[in-house]
Write a protein that holds these residues in place. Sequence first.
Motif, mmCIF file in Angstrom:
data_model
loop_
_atom_site.group_PDB
_atom_site.id
_atom_site.type_symbol
_atom_site.label_atom_id
_atom_site.label_comp_id
_atom_site.label_asym_id
_atom_site.label_seq_id
_atom_site.Cartn_x
_atom_site.Cartn_y
_atom_site.Cartn_z
ATOM 1 N N ASP A 55 0.869 -1.198 0.175
ATOM 2 C CA ASP A 55 -0.033 0.163 -0.206
ATOM 3 C C ASP A 55 1.000 1.189 -0.007
ATOM 4 O OD1 ASP A 55 -2.012 1.755 0.282
ATOM 5 O OD2 ASP A 55 -2.753 1.181 2.394
ATOM 6 N N GLN A 56 0.389 2.099 -0.864
ATOM 7 C CA GLN A 56 1.079 3.553 -0.667
ATOM 8 C C GLN A 56 0.989 4.136 0.456
ATOM 9 O OE1 GLN A 56 0.060 5.405 -4.211
ATOM 10 N NE2 GLN A 56 1.970 5.633 -4.652
ATOM 11 N N LEU A 57 2.124 5.016 1.055
ATOM 12 C CA LEU A 57 1.926 5.826 2.352
ATOM 13 C C LEU A 57 1.905 7.041 2.048
ATOM 14 C CD1 LEU A 57 4.009 3.480 4.636
ATOM 15 C CD2 LEU A 57 1.608 3.360 4.426
ATOM 16 N N GLY A 58 1.232 7.941 2.686
ATOM 17 C CA GLY A 58 1.397 9.427 2.554
ATOM 18 C C GLY A 58 1.622 10.387 3.796
ATOM 19 N N ASP A 59 2.384 11.426 3.779
ATOM 20 C CA ASP A 59 2.567 12.211 4.973
ATOM 21 C C ASP A 59 1.184 13.035 5.133
ATOM 22 O OD1 ASP A 59 2.892 14.048 3.288
ATOM 23 O OD2 ASP A 59 4.883 14.254 3.479
ATOM 24 N N VAL A 60 1.379 13.959 6.250
ATOM 25 C CA VAL A 60 0.120 14.891 6.468
ATOM 26 C C VAL A 60 -0.278 15.627 5.196
ATOM 27 C CG1 VAL A 60 1.446 16.569 7.705
ATOM 28 C CG2 VAL A 60 -1.046 15.904 8.238
ATOM 29 N N LYS A 61 0.889 16.194 4.516
ATOM 30 C CA LYS A 61 0.533 16.952 3.444
ATOM 31 C C LYS A 61 -0.190 16.254 2.219
ATOM 32 C CE LYS A 61 4.465 20.119 4.472
ATOM 33 N NZ LYS A 61 5.725 20.710 4.214
ATOM 34 N N GLU A 62 0.247 15.374 2.012
ATOM 35 C CA GLU A 62 -0.440 14.407 0.957
ATOM 36 C C GLU A 62 -1.752 13.966 1.567
ATOM 37 O OE1 GLU A 62 3.112 11.908 -1.112
ATOM 38 O OE2 GLU A 62 2.861 11.643 0.961
ATOM 39 N N VAL A 63 -1.995 13.531 2.731
ATOM 40 C CA VAL A 63 -3.536 13.325 3.183
ATOM 41 C C VAL A 63 -4.414 14.683 2.731
ATOM 42 C CG1 VAL A 63 -4.853 12.814 4.946
ATOM 43 C CG2 VAL A 63 -2.761 11.420 4.470
ATOM 44 N N ALA A 64 -3.609 15.817 3.442
ATOM 45 C CA ALA A 64 -4.329 17.061 3.396
ATOM 46 C C ALA A 64 -4.681 17.605 1.774
ATOM 47 C CB ALA A 64 -3.522 18.083 3.873
ATOM 48 N N ASP A 65 -3.893 17.256 0.895
ATOM 49 C CA ASP A 65 -4.107 17.363 -0.643
ATOM 50 C C ASP A 65 -5.230 16.458 -1.059
ATOM 51 O OD1 ASP A 65 -2.241 19.303 -0.853
ATOM 52 O OD2 ASP A 65 -0.822 18.069 -1.804
ATOM 53 N N VAL A 66 -5.229 15.391 -0.645
ATOM 54 C CA VAL A 66 -6.300 14.430 -1.016
ATOM 55 C C VAL A 66 -7.651 14.827 -0.381
ATOM 56 C CG1 VAL A 66 -7.284 11.874 -0.754
ATOM 57 C CG2 VAL A 66 -4.992 12.272 -1.193
ATOM 58 N N CYS A 67 -7.677 15.344 0.684
ATOM 59 C CA CYS A 67 -8.949 15.537 1.241
ATOM 60 C C CYS A 67 -9.407 17.143 1.166
ATOM 61 C CB CYS A 67 -8.746 15.660 2.881
ATOM 62 S SG CYS A 67 -8.651 13.836 3.438
ATOM 63 N N GLN A 68 -8.351 17.844 0.201
ATOM 64 C CA GLN A 68 -8.573 19.215 0.198
ATOM 65 C C GLN A 68 -8.834 19.944 1.266
ATOM 66 O OE1 GLN A 68 -11.618 19.206 -2.882
ATOM 67 N NE2 GLN A 68 -10.163 18.509 -4.520
ATOM 68 N N CYS A 69 -7.973 19.901 2.397
ATOM 69 C CA CYS A 69 -8.034 20.530 3.543
ATOM 70 C C CYS A 69 -6.585 20.933 4.014
ATOM 71 C CB CYS A 69 -8.743 19.904 4.387
ATOM 72 S SG CYS A 69 -7.841 18.401 5.089
ATOM 73 N N SER A 70 -6.475 21.692 5.162
ATOM 74 C CA SER A 70 -5.127 21.970 5.627
ATOM 75 C C SER A 70 -4.534 20.824 6.639
ATOM 76 C CB SER A 70 -5.200 23.208 6.602
ATOM 77 O OG SER A 70 -6.045 22.792 7.767
ATOM 78 N N PRO A 71 -3.372 20.654 6.585
ATOM 79 C CA PRO A 71 -2.609 19.660 7.769
ATOM 80 C C PRO A 71 -3.410 19.596 9.177
ATOM 81 C CG PRO A 71 -1.019 20.555 6.360
ATOM 82 C CD PRO A 71 -2.214 21.502 6.400
#
Length: 66
Positions: free
Chosen positions: A7-23
Amino acid sequence: MTPGSPDQLGDVKEVADVCQCSPSTVWRRVADGTIPKPIKIGGMTRWSMSEIAAAIEAVKAQREAA
């Protein structure tokens, strides 16, 4: 991602990008249980991107059921 691959792993910035929100919003959603807790690897904090996608789908399903 192909079957059998890790599975690919993402950091907080990548998760924020996917969710279109801030870290900081990512961390608030972790605290309220909307987003799964991250995986700790040494000093790194990462999320399973498939778990993030599943969390988004779960919220969409709740919205449609309401």
